[in-house]
Design an enzyme around this catalytic site. Structure first.
Site, PDB file in Angstrom:
ATOM      1  CB  CYS A  63      29.779 -14.703 -64.889  1.00  0.00           C
ATOM      2  SG  CYS A  63      29.661 -15.895 -66.222  1.00  0.00           S
TER       3      CYS A  63
ATOM      4  CB  CYS B  39      22.099 -18.304 -70.461  1.00  0.00           C
ATOM      5  SG  CYS B  39      21.159 -19.557 -69.553  1.00  0.00           S
TER       6      CYS B  39
ATOM      7  CB  CYS C 271      29.492 -18.854 -63.859  1.00  0.00           C
ATOM      8  SG  CYS C 271      30.544 -20.138 -63.220  1.00  0.00           S
TER       9      CYS C 271
END
Length: 149
Positions: free
Chosen positions: A83, A90, A10
């Protein structure tokens, strides 16, 4: 043969990914090596610690970790973003078998009185708990019994 490695990711590694890491370890730590990290680690939110303590999960040994601690150093069977920001930003993990996204509301953004904030953390904790149990069932793995009320 070693257990598959799971990384929960996250933004801050302060709440949702910490909860997910602790819950998967509690339920299936003998089946998976479990980690969590954040894109911008912020330290563990005290409400996270309180909400997890209520169900008998101690986070005192945990710390907020930067995703760069793992990138290129560890091969994960699963990278699970928890999230939307982490999903959108990412980094690419080489050799990841499965990448998944489980969207949970950020309880740290909730404004209100102390007890109301804690209630929001409990709500998100319970949602993560339910998702992990469902995922384990999808994998054909029973979650160890863990009850709380």
């Amino acid at each position: 043969m070693s257990n598959p490695k799971v990384l929960f990711l996250c933004t801050g590694n302060s709440a949702r990914s910490q909860m997910a890491e602790a819950l998967l370890r509690k339920y299936a730590g003998d089946q998976f090596d479990v980690y969590s990290a954040g894109l911008e680690p912020r330290g563990i939110n005290p409400y996270t610690v309180r909400a997890m303590n209520e169900i008998g999960v101690d986070l005192s040994g945990h710390r907020s970790k930067d995703v760069m601690e793992y990138l290129g150093r560890m091969n994960f069977g699963y990278v699970i973003t928890v999230c939307d920001n982490a999903e959108a930003n990412c980094p690419i993990f080489p050799f990841v078998t499965t990448r998944m996204h489980w969207s949970f509301e950020d309880p740290a953004r909730f404004e209100g009185a102390d007890e109301d904030k804690l209630a929001k953390f409990r709500e998100v904790r319970d949602q993560i708990d339910e998702r992990i149990r469902s995922w384990l069932a999808e994998q054909g793995l029973p979650a160890k019994a863990m009850t709380y009320g």
